[in-house]
Design a protein around this motif. Structure first.
Motif, mmCIF file in Angstrom:
data_model
loop_
_atom_site.group_PDB
_atom_site.id
_atom_site.type_symbol
_atom_site.label_atom_id
_atom_site.label_comp_id
_atom_site.label_asym_id
_atom_site.label_seq_id
_atom_site.Cartn_x
_atom_site.Cartn_y
_atom_site.Cartn_z
ATOM 1 N N ASN A 79 0.831 -1.210 0.000
ATOM 2 C CA ASN A 79 0.000 0.000 0.000
ATOM 3 C C ASN A 79 0.861 1.254 0.000
ATOM 4 N N GLU A 80 1.951 1.225 0.757
ATOM 5 C CA GLU A 80 2.853 2.379 0.779
ATOM 6 C C GLU A 80 3.459 2.624 -0.607
ATOM 7 N N ARG A 90 2.151 1.722 -3.502
ATOM 8 C CA ARG A 90 1.092 2.218 -4.380
ATOM 9 C C ARG A 90 0.861 3.719 -4.155
ATOM 10 N N GLU A 91 0.737 4.106 -2.884
ATOM 11 C CA GLU A 91 0.508 5.511 -2.559
ATOM 12 C C GLU A 91 1.670 6.376 -3.030
ATOM 13 N N GLU A 109 1.408 6.696 -6.860
ATOM 14 C CA GLU A 109 0.279 7.573 -7.213
ATOM 15 C C GLU A 109 0.604 9.035 -6.914
ATOM 16 N N ARG A 110 1.301 9.293 -5.770
ATOM 17 C CA ARG A 110 1.665 10.659 -5.413
ATOM 18 C C ARG A 110 2.659 11.240 -6.417
#
Length: 337
Positions: free
Chosen positions: A60-61, A63-64, A67-68
């Motif tokens: 998740n980290e 992915r975030e 995306e950022r």
């Protein structure tokens, strides 16, 4: 798997920081349905219960993070594109402006409006009628018998035996008299059609303006005064008019009306072909048969009618010697008006 996630993070960051990065392609490669991060997440079922939450949090980290970076890079590219656009489209506000080129009304339209304003100021109303007309209104109701030359197919565009393209706006006068009882004071400008060969003074389509007055006590003197007012307003205060006997089936008596040549004052010149006069229109007293056919008693009412070609008035007013100039849309000609 942890190492794989860190590799994905590093690879994504490297590609996103490259000049001219294709952000959509990068997003699909790492975050798409068949992307590298998605492939890693599909393998989480093989992990132990202790490893699964740790790897899940790291995924998740990553992915975030990706995306950022994509969002930041998108905004950066938008700003850069805007800056480049502003630089390329920069205006020098100290340069003098260029006024837009203004058009003008066609000379025929100018004269038509001038005529309408003139006659409206004299108490006339403007009426209109169909250009595709019945034989009755174009001929019969105007006291034109079946054997009259105007009915010949060489002069008139027939659609059927009973329907034609109007050859004069006099048909509108009949329609007005059928629907309105005296007093009547109208003009009817509009297009008319005749089977004429195109030359300097003829066209199969041209424009007419006709006038009609019906009231008690109307005389030729009223007609003359009306046309004198028209001539002086259109061609100058010194203009005079002349009536010449003529024949029109729908008026009796009838006259051709000339105006004194405003170019030479009646002395004779090239414009008036040395005659001192210019033929301008036809006119006369409304024939009793025409009034009677519209249920108007000719013993109680009388009237006058006149008709002029707007092209003819325009050509005389502006000294134009060829009607074809009015239809060729040559900007060099039209810009003079």
């Amino acid at each position: 798997m942890k190492e794989k996630l860190e590799q994905i993070r590093a690879a994504a960051a490297e590609q996103l920081n490259a000049v001219g990065a294709d952000l959509e392609a990068i997003r699909i490669r790492f975050l798409g349905k068949k992307g590298e991060l998605t492939a890693v997440l599909r393998g989480m079922g093989q992990l132990s219960s202790e490893e699964r939450p740790v790897i899940g949090q790291l995924a998740n980290e990553v992915r975030e993070y990706i995306e950022r970076l994509i969002a930041e890079k998108t905004e950066s590219q938008k700003r850069e594109a805007l800056e480049n656009k502003l630089k390329s489209e920069r205006l020098d506000v100290t340069m003098p402006g260029r006024a837009p080129e203004l058009g003008c009304r066609h000379p025929l339209e100018q004269v038509r409006r001038e005529l309408e304003d003139l006659f409206v100021g004299m108490g006339f109303s403007i009426v209109d009628g169909p250009e595709v007309e019945y034989d009755y209104y174009n001929f019969q109701a105007l006291n034109i018998p079946e054997n009259h030359p105007a009915r010949d197919t060489q002069d008139t565009f027939y659609i059927t035996d009973n329907i034609l393209l109007r050859s004069q706006t006099s048909s509108v006068q009949v329609r007005v008299m059928e629907q309105q009882k005296p007093p009547i004071r109208v003009i009817s400008p509009g297009r008319v059609y005749r089977s004429d060969a195109v030359d300097a003074s003829h066209s199969p389509m041209f424009h007419q303006l006709e006038g009609l007055v019906v009231e008690r006590g109307i005389t030729m003197g009223d007609l003359k005064g009306t046309l004198e007012t028209f001539a002086k307003a259109m061609f100058g205060e010194s203009t005079q008019i002349r009536f010449r006997p003529h024949h029109f089936p729908f008026t009796e008596p009838s006259a051709e009306v000339d105006v004194s040549c405003f170019a030479c004052g009646g002395k004779g010149c090239k414009l008036c072909k040395g005659e001192g006069w210019l033929e301008i229109l036809g006119a006369g007293m409304v024939h009793p048969n025409v009034l009677r056919g519209c249920d108007i008693d000719p013993d109680e009412y009388s009237g006058f009618a006149f008709g002029m070609g707007i092209e003819r008035v325009t050509m005389i007013k502006y000294g134009i010697d060829d009607m074809r100039y009015l239809y060729e849309n040559d900007i060099r000609f039209l810009s003079q008006f």
